[in-house]
Design a protein around this motif. Structure first.
Motif, PDB file in Angstrom:
ATOM      1  N   MET A   1       0.826  -1.188   0.000  1.00 40.33           N
ATOM      2  CA  MET A   1       0.000   0.000   0.000  1.00 40.33           C
ATOM      3  C   MET A   1       0.869   1.250   0.000  1.00 40.33           C
ATOM      4  SD  MET A   1      -3.231   0.909   2.207  1.00 40.33           S
ATOM      5  CE  MET A   1      -3.624   2.542   2.646  1.00 40.33           C
ATOM      6  N   TYR A   2       1.961   1.204   0.758  1.00 38.09           N
ATOM      7  CA  TYR A   2       2.868   2.339   0.822  1.00 38.09           C
ATOM      8  C   TYR A   2       3.425   2.671  -0.564  1.00 38.09           C
ATOM      9  CZ  TYR A   2       7.046   5.055   1.879  1.00 38.09           C
ATOM     10  OH  TYR A   2       8.002   6.023   1.902  1.00 38.09           O
ATOM     11  N   GLN A   3       3.754   1.626  -1.326  1.00 40.81           N
ATOM     12  CA  GLN A   3       4.313   1.835  -2.654  1.00 40.81           C
ATOM     13  C   GLN A   3       3.282   2.441  -3.605  1.00 40.81           C
ATOM     14  OE1 GLN A   3       5.774  -2.002  -3.702  1.00 40.81           O
ATOM     15  NE2 GLN A   3       7.726  -1.730  -2.601  1.00 40.81           N
ATOM     16  N   ALA A   4       2.033   2.030  -3.468  1.00 39.52           N
ATOM     17  CA  ALA A   4       0.975   2.563  -4.321  1.00 39.52           C
ATOM     18  C   ALA A   4       0.749   4.042  -4.034  1.00 39.52           C
ATOM     19  CB  ALA A   4      -0.309   1.777  -4.116  1.00 39.52           C
ATOM     20  N   VAL A   5       0.734   4.404  -2.752  1.00 43.30           N
ATOM     21  CA  VAL A   5       0.547   5.806  -2.383  1.00 43.30           C
ATOM     22  C   VAL A   5       1.731   6.641  -2.861  1.00 43.30           C
ATOM     23  CG1 VAL A   5       0.395   7.398  -0.424  1.00 43.30           C
ATOM     24  CG2 VAL A   5      -0.935   5.287  -0.421  1.00 43.30           C
ATOM     25  N   ARG A   6       2.930   6.079  -2.686  1.00 45.61           N
ATOM     26  CA  ARG A   6       4.131   6.800  -3.111  1.00 45.61           C
ATOM     27  C   ARG A   6       4.139   6.993  -4.632  1.00 45.61           C
ATOM     28  NH1 ARG A   6      10.390   5.224  -1.781  1.00 45.61           N
ATOM     29  NH2 ARG A   6      11.243   7.124  -2.656  1.00 45.61           N
ATOM     30  N   ALA A   7       3.730   5.978  -5.377  1.00 45.44           N
ATOM     31  CA  ALA A   7       3.688   6.079  -6.838  1.00 45.44           C
ATOM     32  C   ALA A   7       2.665   7.117  -7.277  1.00 45.44           C
ATOM     33  CB  ALA A   7       3.369   4.717  -7.440  1.00 45.44           C
ATOM     34  N   ARG A   8       1.522   7.122  -6.627  1.00 44.76           N
ATOM     35  CA  ARG A   8       0.474   8.094  -6.978  1.00 44.76           C
ATOM     36  C   ARG A   8       0.926   9.519  -6.661  1.00 44.76           C
ATOM     37  NH1 ARG A   8      -3.249   9.660 -10.238  1.00 44.76           N
ATOM     38  NH2 ARG A   8      -4.979  10.700  -9.243  1.00 44.76           N
ATOM     39  N   LEU A   9       1.552   9.716  -5.518  1.00 55.38           N
ATOM     40  CA  LEU A   9       2.049  11.026  -5.138  1.00 55.38           C
ATOM     41  C   LEU A   9       3.134  11.492  -6.102  1.00 55.38           C
ATOM     42  CD1 LEU A   9       1.889  13.313  -3.112  1.00 55.38           C
ATOM     43  CD2 LEU A   9       3.567  12.129  -1.712  1.00 55.38           C
ATOM     44  N   GLY A  10       4.010  10.565  -6.511  1.00 55.32           N
ATOM     45  CA  GLY A  10       5.053  10.904  -7.479  1.00 55.32           C
ATOM     46  C   GLY A  10       4.467  11.330  -8.812  1.00 55.32           C
ATOM     47  N   ALA A  11       3.419  10.644  -9.242  1.00 54.71           N
ATOM     48  CA  ALA A  11       2.762  11.002 -10.499  1.00 54.71           C
ATOM     49  C   ALA A  11       2.128  12.383 -10.413  1.00 54.71           C
ATOM     50  CB  ALA A  11       1.718   9.954 -10.854  1.00 54.71           C
ATOM     51  N   LEU A  12       1.518  12.698  -9.275  1.00 55.95           N
ATOM     52  CA  LEU A  12       0.913  14.012  -9.109  1.00 55.95           C
ATOM     53  C   LEU A  12       1.955  15.119  -9.123  1.00 55.95           C
ATOM     54  CD1 LEU A  12      -1.785  13.279  -6.382  1.00 55.95           C
ATOM     55  CD2 LEU A  12      -2.175  13.851  -8.780  1.00 55.95           C
ATOM     56  N   VAL A  13       3.075  14.888  -8.452  1.00 52.31           N
ATOM     57  CA  VAL A  13       4.142  15.887  -8.412  1.00 52.31           C
ATOM     58  C   VAL A  13       4.724  16.104  -9.794  1.00 52.31           C
ATOM     59  CG1 VAL A  13       6.452  16.363  -7.515  1.00 52.31           C
ATOM     60  CG2 VAL A  13       4.676  15.542  -5.982  1.00 52.31           C
ATOM     61  N   CYS A  14       4.973  15.037 -10.526  1.00 52.56           N
ATOM     62  CA  CYS A  14       5.518  15.159 -11.883  1.00 52.56           C
ATOM     63  C   CYS A  14       4.530  15.873 -12.797  1.00 52.56           C
ATOM     64  CB  CYS A  14       5.866  13.787 -12.447  1.00 52.56           C
ATOM     65  SG  CYS A  14       7.322  13.063 -11.670  1.00 52.56           S
ATOM     66  N   GLY A  15       3.247  15.587 -12.639  1.00 54.90           N
ATOM     67  CA  GLY A  15       2.228  16.260 -13.437  1.00 54.90           C
ATOM     68  C   GLY A  15       2.167  17.745 -13.137  1.00 54.90           C
ATOM     69  N   ALA A  16       2.316  18.109 -11.871  1.00 56.94           N
ATOM     70  CA  ALA A  16       2.301  19.520 -11.486  1.00 56.94           C
ATOM     71  C   ALA A  16       3.515  20.239 -12.047  1.00 56.94           C
ATOM     72  CB  ALA A  16       2.246  19.654  -9.968  1.00 56.94           C
ATOM     73  N   ARG A  17       4.671  19.572 -12.032  1.00 60.12           N
ATOM     74  CA  ARG A  17       5.881  20.190 -12.591  1.00 60.12           C
ATOM     75  C   ARG A  17       5.737  20.400 -14.087  1.00 60.12           C
ATOM     76  NH1 ARG A  17      10.156  16.516  -9.343  1.00 60.12           N
ATOM     77  NH2 ARG A  17      10.001  17.593  -7.353  1.00 60.12           N
ATOM     78  N   ALA A  18       5.168  19.434 -14.778  1.00 59.26           N
ATOM     79  CA  ALA A  18       4.986  19.554 -16.222  1.00 59.26           C
ATOM     80  C   ALA A  18       4.013  20.685 -16.546  1.00 59.26           C
ATOM     81  CB  ALA A  18       4.490  18.239 -16.804  1.00 59.26           C
ATOM     82  N   ALA A  19       2.988  20.843 -15.743  1.00 58.36           N
ATOM     83  CA  ALA A  19       2.013  21.908 -15.978  1.00 58.36           C
ATOM     84  C   ALA A  19       2.643  23.277 -15.739  1.00 58.36           C
ATOM     85  CB  ALA A  19       0.800  21.718 -15.078  1.00 58.36           C
ATOM     86  N   ARG A  20       3.522  23.383 -14.760  1.00 61.01           N
ATOM     87  CA  ARG A  20       4.166  24.662 -14.460  1.00 61.01           C
ATOM     88  C   ARG A  20       5.108  25.083 -15.566  1.00 61.01           C
ATOM     89  NH1 ARG A  20       5.888  24.012  -8.356  1.00 61.01           N
ATOM     90  NH2 ARG A  20       6.535  22.092  -9.310  1.00 61.01           N
ATOM     91  N   ARG A  21       5.753  24.152 -16.231  1.00 63.05           N
ATOM     92  CA  ARG A  21       6.699  24.498 -17.290  1.00 63.05           C
ATOM     93  C   ARG A  21       6.007  25.198 -18.453  1.00 63.05           C
ATOM     94  NH1 ARG A  21       8.587  19.127 -18.389  1.00 63.05           N
ATOM     95  NH2 ARG A  21       8.680  18.417 -16.262  1.00 63.05           N
ATOM     96  N   ASP A  22       4.754  24.864 -18.701  1.00 61.42           N
ATOM     97  CA  ASP A  22       4.056  25.402 -19.858  1.00 61.42           C
ATOM     98  C   ASP A  22       3.003  26.435 -19.462  1.00 61.42           C
ATOM     99  OD1 ASP A  22       3.672  25.565 -22.567  1.00 61.42           O
ATOM    100  OD2 ASP A  22       2.071  24.085 -22.582  1.00 61.42           O
ATOM    101  N   ALA A  23       2.959  26.808 -18.202  1.00 63.26           N
ATOM    102  CA  ALA A  23       1.929  27.741 -17.753  1.00 63.26           C
ATOM    103  C   ALA A  23       2.336  29.173 -18.094  1.00 63.26           C
ATOM    104  CB  ALA A  23       1.716  27.608 -16.255  1.00 63.26           C
ATOM    105  N   GLY A  24       1.345  30.015 -18.364  1.00 60.46           N
ATOM    106  CA  GLY A  24       1.611  31.429 -18.589  1.00 60.46           C
ATOM    107  C   GLY A  24       1.806  31.762 -20.053  1.00 60.46           C
ATOM    108  N   MET A  25       2.013  33.050 -20.291  1.00 61.62           N
ATOM    109  CA  MET A  25       2.187  33.529 -21.651  1.00 61.62           C
ATOM    110  C   MET A  25       3.656  33.828 -21.909  1.00 61.62           C
ATOM    111  SD  MET A  25      -1.042  36.050 -22.368  1.00 61.62           S
ATOM    112  CE  MET A  25      -0.517  37.325 -21.281  1.00 61.62           C
ATOM    113  N   VAL A  26       4.040  33.739 -23.156  1.00 62.90           N
ATOM    114  CA  VAL A  26       5.386  34.128 -23.550  1.00 62.90           C
ATOM    115  C   VAL A  26       5.380  35.619 -23.870  1.00 62.90           C
ATOM    116  CG1 VAL A  26       6.036  31.853 -24.397  1.00 62.90           C
ATOM    117  CG2 VAL A  26       4.957  33.459 -25.931  1.00 62.90           C
ATOM    118  N   THR A  27       6.554  36.168 -24.097  1.00 61.17           N
ATOM    119  CA  THR A  27       6.683  37.608 -24.285  1.00 61.17           C
ATOM    120  C   THR A  27       5.851  38.109 -25.459  1.00 61.17           C
ATOM    121  OG1 THR A  27       8.906  37.459 -23.390  1.00 61.17           O
ATOM    122  CG2 THR A  27       8.369  39.442 -24.597  1.00 61.17           C
TER     123      THR A  27
END
Length: 69
Positions: A1-27
């Motif tokens: 169960m610990y591994q499943a929670v850790r995997a899910r949390l890792g996926a959420l963090v990676c998804g948030a990082r990917a969303a931040r890279r492309d967020a906002g407008m360019v110049t």
């Protein structure tokens, strides 16, 4: 169960990082947004300062100031 929670949390963090890279407008998008906002402001200024609209606005203000309570 610990591994499943850790995997899910890792996926959420990676998804948030990917969303931040492309967020906002360019110049260039900022520049186009500013140009559009300025153009809209100029058109609005011209409409409000035109003779007919200015007279109507003055009449509205005069009626509001002379209204009985």
């Amino acid at each position: 169960m610990y591994q499943a929670v850790r995997a899910r949390l890792g996926a959420l963090v990676c998804g948030a990082r990917a969303a931040r890279r492309d967020a906002g407008m360019v110049t260039s998008e900022y520049a186009m947004g500013i140009v559009a906002a300025v153009a809209f402001a100029v058109v609005l200024y011209k409409v409000v300062t035109s003779g007919a609209v200015s007279a109507e606005l003055q009449n509205i203000v005069k009626e509001a100031l002379n209204a009985r309570m």
